[in-house]
Design a protein around this motif. Structure first.
Motif, PDB file in Angstrom:
ATOM      1  N   HIS A  72      56.533 114.466  75.241  1.00 46.45           N
ATOM      2  CA  HIS A  72      56.199 115.054  73.943  1.00 46.45           C
ATOM      3  C   HIS A  72      55.751 113.959  72.974  1.00 46.45           C
ATOM      4  CE1 HIS A  72      57.999 118.801  75.265  1.00 46.45           C
ATOM      5  NE2 HIS A  72      59.090 118.134  75.602  1.00 46.45           N
ATOM      6  N   ALA A  73      55.163 114.395  71.863  1.00 47.28           N
ATOM      7  CA  ALA A  73      54.752 113.474  70.801  1.00 47.28           C
ATOM      8  C   ALA A  73      55.146 114.060  69.456  1.00 47.28           C
ATOM      9  CB  ALA A  73      53.244 113.235  70.853  1.00 47.28           C
ATOM     10  N   MET A  74      55.477 113.177  68.513  1.00 48.34           N
ATOM     11  CA  MET A  74      55.878 113.594  67.174  1.00 48.34           C
ATOM     12  C   MET A  74      55.249 112.684  66.137  1.00 48.34           C
ATOM     13  SD  MET A  74      60.001 114.128  67.581  1.00 48.34           S
ATOM     14  CE  MET A  74      60.182 114.457  65.838  1.00 48.34           C
ATOM     15  N   VAL A  75      55.030 113.240  64.956  1.00 50.20           N
ATOM     16  CA  VAL A  75      54.674 112.429  63.790  1.00 50.20           C
ATOM     17  C   VAL A  75      55.679 112.783  62.695  1.00 50.20           C
ATOM     18  CG1 VAL A  75      52.915 111.788  62.103  1.00 50.20           C
ATOM     19  CG2 VAL A  75      52.233 112.508  64.408  1.00 50.20           C
ATOM     20  N   ILE A  76      56.287 111.754  62.128  1.00 49.61           N
ATOM     21  CA  ILE A  76      57.296 111.966  61.086  1.00 49.61           C
ATOM     22  C   ILE A  76      56.858 111.242  59.819  1.00 49.61           C
ATOM     23  CG2 ILE A  76      59.721 111.691  60.445  1.00 49.61           C
ATOM     24  CD1 ILE A  76      60.404 111.586  63.398  1.00 49.61           C
ATOM     25  N   THR A  77      56.904 111.952  58.706  1.00 40.19           N
ATOM     26  CA  THR A  77      56.520 111.348  57.432  1.00 40.19           C
ATOM     27  C   THR A  77      57.456 111.800  56.318  1.00 40.19           C
ATOM     28  OG1 THR A  77      54.702 111.059  55.861  1.00 40.19           O
ATOM     29  CG2 THR A  77      54.913 113.210  56.876  1.00 40.19           C
ATOM     30  N   ASN A  78      57.491 111.011  55.277  1.00 37.42           N
ATOM     31  CA  ASN A  78      58.219 111.386  54.061  1.00 37.42           C
ATOM     32  C   ASN A  78      57.313 112.151  53.109  1.00 37.42           C
ATOM     33  OD1 ASN A  78      56.653 108.992  53.659  1.00 37.42           O
ATOM     34  ND2 ASN A  78      57.695 108.699  51.712  1.00 37.42           N
ATOM     35  N   SER A  79      56.058 112.356  53.529  1.00 39.92           N
ATOM     36  CA  SER A  79      55.064 113.015  52.690  1.00 39.92           C
ATOM     37  C   SER A  79      54.726 114.384  53.275  1.00 39.92           C
ATOM     38  CB  SER A  79      53.822 112.129  52.572  1.00 39.92           C
ATOM     39  OG  SER A  79      52.887 112.685  51.685  1.00 39.92           O
ATOM     40  N   GLY A 107      46.919 112.288  57.673  1.00 40.28           N
ATOM     41  CA  GLY A 107      45.770 112.963  58.266  1.00 40.28           C
ATOM     42  C   GLY A 107      45.796 113.044  59.777  1.00 40.28           C
ATOM     43  N   VAL A 108      44.652 113.421  60.322  1.00 42.00           N
ATOM     44  CA  VAL A 108      44.491 113.641  61.763  1.00 42.00           C
ATOM     45  C   VAL A 108      44.747 112.373  62.567  1.00 42.00           C
ATOM     46  CG1 VAL A 108      42.815 114.276  63.550  1.00 42.00           C
ATOM     47  CG2 VAL A 108      42.878 115.537  61.406  1.00 42.00           C
ATOM     48  N   ASP A 109      44.390 111.220  62.012  1.00 38.92           N
ATOM     49  CA  ASP A 109      44.517 109.968  62.764  1.00 38.92           C
ATOM     50  C   ASP A 109      45.949 109.728  63.235  1.00 38.92           C
ATOM     51  OD1 ASP A 109      45.224 109.650  60.074  1.00 38.92           O
ATOM     52  OD2 ASP A 109      44.920 107.473  60.154  1.00 38.92           O
ATOM     53  N   ALA A 110      46.935 110.140  62.442  1.00 40.82           N
ATOM     54  CA  ALA A 110      48.338 109.943  62.839  1.00 40.82           C
ATOM     55  C   ALA A 110      48.674 110.782  64.070  1.00 40.82           C
ATOM     56  CB  ALA A 110      49.263 110.304  61.684  1.00 40.82           C
ATOM     57  N   VAL A 111      48.140 111.988  64.126  1.00 42.93           N
ATOM     58  CA  VAL A 111      48.359 112.856  65.290  1.00 42.93           C
ATOM     59  C   VAL A 111      47.683 112.261  66.523  1.00 42.93           C
ATOM     60  CG1 VAL A 111      48.099 115.192  66.215  1.00 42.93           C
ATOM     61  CG2 VAL A 111      48.462 114.866  63.754  1.00 42.93           C
ATOM     62  N   GLN A 112      46.496 111.730  66.336  1.00 47.74           N
ATOM     63  CA  GLN A 112      45.789 111.081  67.444  1.00 47.74           C
ATOM     64  C   GLN A 112      46.562 109.871  67.961  1.00 47.74           C
ATOM     65  OE1 GLN A 112      42.072 110.395  65.381  1.00 47.74           O
ATOM     66  NE2 GLN A 112      41.098 112.215  66.293  1.00 47.74           N
ATOM     67  N   ALA A 139      45.228 117.946  59.979  1.00 48.94           N
ATOM     68  CA  ALA A 139      46.299 117.385  60.807  1.00 48.94           C
ATOM     69  C   ALA A 139      47.192 118.496  61.364  1.00 48.94           C
ATOM     70  CB  ALA A 139      47.134 116.403  59.990  1.00 48.94           C
ATOM     71  N   LEU A 140      47.508 119.475  60.532  1.00 49.80           N
ATOM     72  CA  LEU A 140      48.332 120.609  60.964  1.00 49.80           C
ATOM     73  C   LEU A 140      47.650 121.402  62.068  1.00 49.80           C
ATOM     74  CD1 LEU A 140      49.591 121.836  57.461  1.00 49.80           C
ATOM     75  CD2 LEU A 140      50.983 120.757  59.237  1.00 49.80           C
ATOM     76  N   GLU A 141      46.346 121.653  61.910  1.00 54.04           N
ATOM     77  CA  GLU A 141      45.601 122.417  62.906  1.00 54.04           C
ATOM     78  C   GLU A 141      45.495 121.654  64.231  1.00 54.04           C
ATOM     79  OE1 GLU A 141      41.849 123.408  61.197  1.00 54.04           O
ATOM     80  OE2 GLU A 141      42.692 124.875  59.774  1.00 54.04           O
ATOM     81  N   PHE A 142      45.200 120.353  64.119  1.00 62.17           N
ATOM     82  CA  PHE A 142      45.058 119.539  65.328  1.00 62.17           C
ATOM     83  C   PHE A 142      46.396 119.419  66.060  1.00 62.17           C
ATOM     84  CE2 PHE A 142      44.415 115.217  67.342  1.00 62.17           C
ATOM     85  CZ  PHE A 142      43.568 115.689  68.335  1.00 62.17           C
ATOM     86  N   ALA A 143      47.478 119.250  65.314  1.00 61.26           N
ATOM     87  CA  ALA A 143      48.808 119.149  65.918  1.00 61.26           C
ATOM     88  C   ALA A 143      49.187 120.455  66.609  1.00 61.26           C
ATOM     89  CB  ALA A 143      49.840 118.800  64.854  1.00 61.26           C
ATOM     90  N   ASN A 144      48.822 121.570  66.007  1.00 65.97           N
ATOM     91  CA  ASN A 144      49.123 122.868  66.598  1.00 65.97           C
ATOM     92  C   ASN A 144      48.369 123.054  67.921  1.00 65.97           C
ATOM     93  OD1 ASN A 144      50.263 125.610  66.474  1.00 65.97           O
ATOM     94  ND2 ASN A 144      48.147 126.265  66.172  1.00 65.97           N
ATOM     95  N   THR A 145      47.138 122.566  67.950  1.00 64.80           N
ATOM     96  CA  THR A 145      46.313 122.682  69.158  1.00 64.80           C
ATOM     97  C   THR A 145      46.823 121.772  70.275  1.00 64.80           C
ATOM     98  OG1 THR A 145      44.364 123.199  67.820  1.00 64.80           O
ATOM     99  CG2 THR A 145      43.966 122.457  70.077  1.00 64.80           C
ATOM    100  N   THR A 146      47.233 120.572  69.912  1.00 68.73           N
ATOM    101  CA  THR A 146      47.640 119.571  70.912  1.00 68.73           C
ATOM    102  C   THR A 146      49.152 119.550  71.154  1.00 68.73           C
ATOM    103  OG1 THR A 146      47.699 117.921  69.119  1.00 68.73           O
ATOM    104  CG2 THR A 146      45.674 118.072  70.444  1.00 68.73           C
ATOM    105  N   LYS A 147      49.889 120.456  70.527  1.00 68.36           N
ATOM    106  CA  LYS A 147      51.345 120.573  70.711  1.00 68.36           C
ATOM    107  C   LYS A 147      52.098 119.313  70.283  1.00 68.36           C
ATOM    108  CE  LYS A 147      50.524 124.590  72.539  1.00 68.36           C
ATOM    109  NZ  LYS A 147      50.712 125.809  71.722  1.00 68.36           N
ATOM    110  N   VAL A 148      51.665 118.712  69.203  1.00 70.11           N
ATOM    111  CA  VAL A 148      52.378 117.562  68.625  1.00 70.11           C
ATOM    112  C   VAL A 148      53.307 118.075  67.537  1.00 70.11           C
ATOM    113  CG1 VAL A 148      52.152 115.407  67.315  1.00 70.11           C
ATOM    114  CG2 VAL A 148      50.517 115.946  69.138  1.00 70.11           C
ATOM    115  N   PHE A 198      51.327 116.777  55.414  1.00 68.46           N
ATOM    116  CA  PHE A 198      50.170 116.646  56.294  1.00 68.46           C
ATOM    117  C   PHE A 198      48.968 117.407  55.728  1.00 68.46           C
ATOM    118  CE2 PHE A 198      53.860 116.043  59.019  1.00 68.46           C
ATOM    119  CZ  PHE A 198      53.510 114.911  59.735  1.00 68.46           C
ATOM    120  N   THR A 199      47.800 116.902  56.039  1.00 72.90           N
ATOM    121  CA  THR A 199      46.577 117.603  55.646  1.00 72.90           C
ATOM    122  C   THR A 199      46.407 118.849  56.522  1.00 72.90           C
ATOM    123  OG1 THR A 199      45.196 116.367  57.213  1.00 72.90           O
ATOM    124  CG2 THR A 199      45.498 115.421  55.000  1.00 72.90           C
ATOM    125  N   ARG A 200      45.548 119.744  56.092  1.00 71.83           N
ATOM    126  CA  ARG A 200      45.309 120.970  56.864  1.00 71.83           C
ATOM    127  C   ARG A 200      44.743 120.627  58.246  1.00 71.83           C
ATOM    128  NH1 ARG A 200      41.535 125.817  54.670  1.00 71.83           N
ATOM    129  NH2 ARG A 200      43.501 126.721  53.954  1.00 71.83           N
TER     130      ARG A 200
END
Length: 199
Positions: free
Chosen positions: A165-172, A147-152, A178-187, A174-176
């Protein structure tokens, strides 16, 4: 005459090699007098065959360098996979093990990888550095969606460790949100599909 000369040179080189190996094997047993005799013999040998020995050294060096150049040109370097793990095997890893895996992966990709403390990491599990460009990485080995908390957390790590830069890496996945927030914050986000491509 040339064949005879070459044969004599070969015999000389052969005996020099035999003498060298014997000296290495029995170095501690050789007395000072014998060392003196061996020294005189070597000086006489260099005086007689010095040019031949020099040419031999030069030819050997040329062959070695030629071999190294050919190896660089024609031997394909296989891309090493960290521990040869499949995505299914990655699913079985714990959090710290997943970080270990990512550390190996990015090291192979040419990054200098710094591990942050297991607790109190300020949002970043790994700090990647290549050519002075730092990236804060938040690693999530989950069975559920991230979720969003990982991006935060990744953004927090980026700020604290002064990364570009910042990245989040998962084997799973992302929620919608999280995707929107990452797109806004360039993660940058690596989900299961992207991770499979990278390994």
């Amino acid at each position: 005459m040339y064949c005879i000369s070459t044969y004599n040179e070969g015999i000389t080189i052969y005996w020099v090699i035999i003498l060298y190996r014997a000296m290495r094997r029995h170095a501690k047993r050789i007395s000072k007098t014998n060392w003196l005799i061996i020294g005189i013999f070597l000086i006489a040998l260099l005086d007689t065959y010095g040019d031949y020995i020099l040419m031999l050294v030069i030819y050997t060096a040329m062959l070695w360098f030629s071999y190294q150049i050919l190896k660089l040109l024609f031997v394909k370097r296989q891309r090493t996979k960290p521990n040869y793990l499949s995505i299914e095997e990655i699913d079985k890893l714990g959090g710290v093990q997943f970080e270990d895996f990512l550390e190996q992966l990015f090291t192979i990709k040419g990054y200098k990888v710094e591990r942050t403390p297991v607790t109190g990491d300020f949002g970043a599990d790994l700090i990647l550095n290549r050519q002075g460009e730092k990236i804060a990485v938040q690693a999530k080995c989950y069975s559920n969606s991230v979720g969003v908390d990982a991006v935060q957390q990744a953004l927090s790590g980026k700020a604290y460790y002064k990364c570009r830069h910042a990245m989040v890496i998962t084997n799973s996945k992302f929620t919608r949100n999280a995707l929107e927030f990452a797109n806004t914050t360039k993660v940058e986000l690596w989900d299961r599909e992207r991770l499979q491509k990278e390994i």
